[in-house]
Write a protein that holds these residues in place. Structure first.
Motif, PDB file in Angstrom:
ATOM      1  N   ARG A  37     -33.887   4.815   9.046  1.00 31.25           N
ATOM      2  CA  ARG A  37     -35.219   4.394   8.622  1.00 31.25           C
ATOM      3  C   ARG A  37     -35.671   5.200   7.396  1.00 31.25           C
ATOM      4  O   ARG A  37     -36.212   4.642   6.442  1.00 31.25           O
ATOM      5  CB  ARG A  37     -36.218   4.562   9.777  1.00 31.25           C
ATOM      6  CG  ARG A  37     -37.124   3.374   9.935  1.00 31.25           C
ATOM      7  CD  ARG A  37     -38.129   3.405  11.064  1.00 31.25           C
ATOM      8  NE  ARG A  37     -38.225   4.562  11.920  1.00 31.25           N
ATOM      9  CZ  ARG A  37     -37.679   4.660  13.133  1.00 31.25           C
ATOM     10  NH1 ARG A  37     -36.996   3.666  13.649  1.00 31.25           N
ATOM     11  NH2 ARG A  37     -37.837   5.755  13.853  1.00 31.25           N
ATOM     12  N   ALA A  38     -35.429   6.503   7.428  1.00 26.53           N
ATOM     13  CA  ALA A  38     -35.809   7.365   6.301  1.00 26.53           C
ATOM     14  C   ALA A  38     -35.047   6.954   5.038  1.00 26.53           C
ATOM     15  O   ALA A  38     -35.621   6.890   3.950  1.00 26.53           O
ATOM     16  CB  ALA A  38     -35.539   8.828   6.641  1.00 26.53           C
ATOM     17  N   ALA A  39     -33.765   6.650   5.183  1.00 24.45           N
ATOM     18  CA  ALA A  39     -32.957   6.231   4.033  1.00 24.45           C
ATOM     19  C   ALA A  39     -33.477   4.899   3.478  1.00 24.45           C
ATOM     20  O   ALA A  39     -33.567   4.719   2.262  1.00 24.45           O
ATOM     21  CB  ALA A  39     -31.487   6.104   4.434  1.00 24.45           C
ATOM     22  N   MET A  79     -36.559   1.885  -0.669  1.00 24.08           N
ATOM     23  CA  MET A  79     -37.698   1.046  -1.048  1.00 24.08           C
ATOM     24  C   MET A  79     -38.578   1.745  -2.094  1.00 24.08           C
ATOM     25  O   MET A  79     -39.003   1.120  -3.060  1.00 24.08           O
ATOM     26  CB  MET A  79     -38.551   0.689   0.183  1.00 24.08           C
ATOM     27  CG  MET A  79     -37.903  -0.300   1.123  1.00 24.08           C
ATOM     28  SD  MET A  79     -37.473  -1.867   0.331  1.00 24.08           S
ATOM     29  CE  MET A  79     -39.110  -2.498  -0.027  1.00 24.08           C
ATOM     30  N   ARG A  80     -38.830   3.056  -1.878  1.00 21.23           N
ATOM     31  CA  ARG A  80     -39.639   3.796  -2.854  1.00 21.23           C
ATOM     32  C   ARG A  80     -38.946   3.806  -4.219  1.00 21.23           C
ATOM     33  O   ARG A  80     -39.590   3.620  -5.246  1.00 21.23           O
ATOM     34  CB  ARG A  80     -39.882   5.227  -2.378  1.00 21.23           C
ATOM     35  CG  ARG A  80     -40.985   5.352  -1.348  1.00 21.23           C
ATOM     36  CD  ARG A  80     -41.448   6.792  -1.174  1.00 21.23           C
ATOM     37  NE  ARG A  80     -40.391   7.721  -0.868  1.00 21.23           N
ATOM     38  CZ  ARG A  80     -39.921   7.977   0.362  1.00 21.23           C
ATOM     39  NH1 ARG A  80     -40.429   7.351   1.401  1.00 21.23           N
ATOM     40  NH2 ARG A  80     -38.957   8.845   0.537  1.00 21.23           N
ATOM     41  N   LEU A  81     -37.639   4.005  -4.207  1.00 20.03           N
ATOM     42  CA  LEU A  81     -36.864   4.034  -5.444  1.00 20.03           C
ATOM     43  C   LEU A  81     -36.926   2.674  -6.132  1.00 20.03           C
ATOM     44  O   LEU A  81     -37.174   2.584  -7.338  1.00 20.03           O
ATOM     45  CB  LEU A  81     -35.413   4.419  -5.136  1.00 20.03           C
ATOM     46  CG  LEU A  81     -34.525   4.708  -6.336  1.00 20.03           C
ATOM     47  CD1 LEU A  81     -35.051   5.922  -7.099  1.00 20.03           C
ATOM     48  CD2 LEU A  81     -33.094   4.973  -5.877  1.00 20.03           C
ATOM     49  N   LYS A  82     -36.753   1.602  -5.362  1.00 23.79           N
ATOM     50  CA  LYS A  82     -36.804   0.253  -5.921  1.00 23.79           C
ATOM     51  C   LYS A  82     -38.195  -0.029  -6.479  1.00 23.79           C
ATOM     52  O   LYS A  82     -38.332  -0.576  -7.578  1.00 23.79           O
ATOM     53  CB  LYS A  82     -36.434  -0.791  -4.869  1.00 23.79           C
ATOM     54  CG  LYS A  82     -36.363  -2.199  -5.428  1.00 23.79           C
ATOM     55  CD  LYS A  82     -36.095  -3.223  -4.343  1.00 23.79           C
ATOM     56  CE  LYS A  82     -35.957  -4.619  -4.857  1.00 23.79           C
ATOM     57  NZ  LYS A  82     -36.819  -4.981  -5.983  1.00 23.79           N
ATOM     58  N   ASN A  83     -39.246   0.351  -5.745  1.00 20.80           N
ATOM     59  CA  ASN A  83     -40.616   0.148  -6.230  1.00 20.80           C
ATOM     60  C   ASN A  83     -40.842   0.899  -7.538  1.00 20.80           C
ATOM     61  O   ASN A  83     -41.478   0.376  -8.453  1.00 20.80           O
ATOM     62  CB  ASN A  83     -41.636   0.597  -5.184  1.00 20.80           C
ATOM     63  CG  ASN A  83     -41.663  -0.325  -3.974  1.00 20.80           C
ATOM     64  OD1 ASN A  83     -41.167  -1.442  -4.012  1.00 20.80           O
ATOM     65  ND2 ASN A  83     -42.235   0.157  -2.890  1.00 20.80           N
ATOM     66  N   LYS A  84     -40.312   2.127  -7.618  1.00 22.98           N
ATOM     67  CA  LYS A  84     -40.465   2.934  -8.843  1.00 22.98           C
ATOM     68  C   LYS A  84     -39.721   2.256  -9.988  1.00 22.98           C
ATOM     69  O   LYS A  84     -40.236   2.169 -11.101  1.00 22.98           O
ATOM     70  CB  LYS A  84     -39.925   4.355  -8.592  1.00 22.98           C
ATOM     71  CG  LYS A  84     -40.165   5.297  -9.734  1.00 22.98           C
ATOM     72  CD  LYS A  84     -41.633   5.640  -9.868  1.00 22.98           C
ATOM     73  CE  LYS A  84     -41.866   6.546 -11.050  1.00 22.98           C
ATOM     74  NZ  LYS A  84     -43.241   6.483 -11.523  1.00 22.98           N
ATOM     75  N   GLN A  85     -38.517   1.753  -9.724  1.00 21.59           N
ATOM     76  CA  GLN A  85     -37.745   1.066 -10.763  1.00 21.59           C
ATOM     77  C   GLN A  85     -38.456  -0.201 -11.206  1.00 21.59           C
ATOM     78  O   GLN A  85     -38.512  -0.502 -12.399  1.00 21.59           O
ATOM     79  CB  GLN A  85     -36.339   0.737 -10.253  1.00 21.59           C
ATOM     80  CG  GLN A  85     -35.455   1.959 -10.102  1.00 21.59           C
ATOM     81  CD  GLN A  85     -34.166   1.676  -9.351  1.00 21.59           C
ATOM     82  OE1 GLN A  85     -34.083   0.738  -8.565  1.00 21.59           O
ATOM     83  NE2 GLN A  85     -33.165   2.499  -9.586  1.00 21.59           N
ATOM     84  N   ASP A  86     -39.007  -0.966 -10.240  1.00 24.28           N
ATOM     85  CA  ASP A  86     -39.746  -2.186 -10.572  1.00 24.28           C
ATOM     86  C   ASP A  86     -40.957  -1.856 -11.444  1.00 24.28           C
ATOM     87  O   ASP A  86     -41.238  -2.548 -12.423  1.00 24.28           O
ATOM     88  CB  ASP A  86     -40.210  -2.909  -9.301  1.00 24.28           C
ATOM     89  CG  ASP A  86     -39.060  -3.531  -8.519  1.00 24.28           C
ATOM     90  OD1 ASP A  86     -37.931  -3.599  -9.067  1.00 24.28           O
ATOM     91  OD2 ASP A  86     -39.287  -3.945  -7.369  1.00 24.28           O
TER      92      ASP A  86
END
Length: 157
Positions: A37-39, A44-51
């Motif tokens: 879950r943590a991974a 998701m946070r990384l993808k949101n930051k990239q988006d």
């Protein structure tokens, strides 16, 4: 010396050992689920930051294109101040004038990067028949609608 134990003592020891093993397996399984879950949250946070970074890049490209295309049409002042990239060497006097103008219009700070991008790409399509994702200025509205996949980045994937 042999140990004496009652009938069923072996079965009790065996059951307790199995319960310990089962408890250990459950703990390992729960720990693994928490780590997964943590991974996933990290991804998701990384993808949101990239988006977010992609949207900001698209907005800057749109602002550059808008400034260039407006200037070619002899438009000296952008429709909204944020339609063009801000020049860092603006004087404080100009900034004060802009603040006064901005108070009349809706605040650009109230808009998200995505909303600004949607508004600006719409302006570029309407006023200049230009799509930042195609990188093309079209001949007319029909040329734009038949040759450009659409008004968003996703349409161009």
């Amino acid at each position: 010396m042999s140990r004496k134990s009652g009938i069923g003592h072996e079965a009790l020891l065996k059951r307790k050992a199995e319960e310990k093993l089962e408890s250990y397996r459950r703990k390992i399984h729960m720990k693994k689920e928490v780590e997964e879950r943590a991974a996933e949250q990290f991804r998701m946070r990384l993808k949101n930051k990239q988006d977010e970074m992609k949207l900001e890049g698209d907005l800057r490209r749109s602002q550059r294109a808008c400034q260039q295309l407006d200037t070619q049409k002899n438009i000296q002042v952008p429709r909204e101040t944020w339609y063009w990239l801000r020049l860092e060497e603006e004087t404080e006097e100009e900034e004060e004038e802009e603040k006064e103008q901005d108070e009349d219009e809706y605040k650009s700070e109230d808009l998200s990067v995505l909303e600004k991008l949607q508004i600006l790409t719409s302006y570029l399509r309407e006023e200049h028949l230009y799509c930042i994702w195609c990188g093309t200025a079209y001949e007319d509205k029909e040329d734009l609608s038949s040759n450009c996949p659409g008004p968003t980045s996703a349409d161009h994937d």
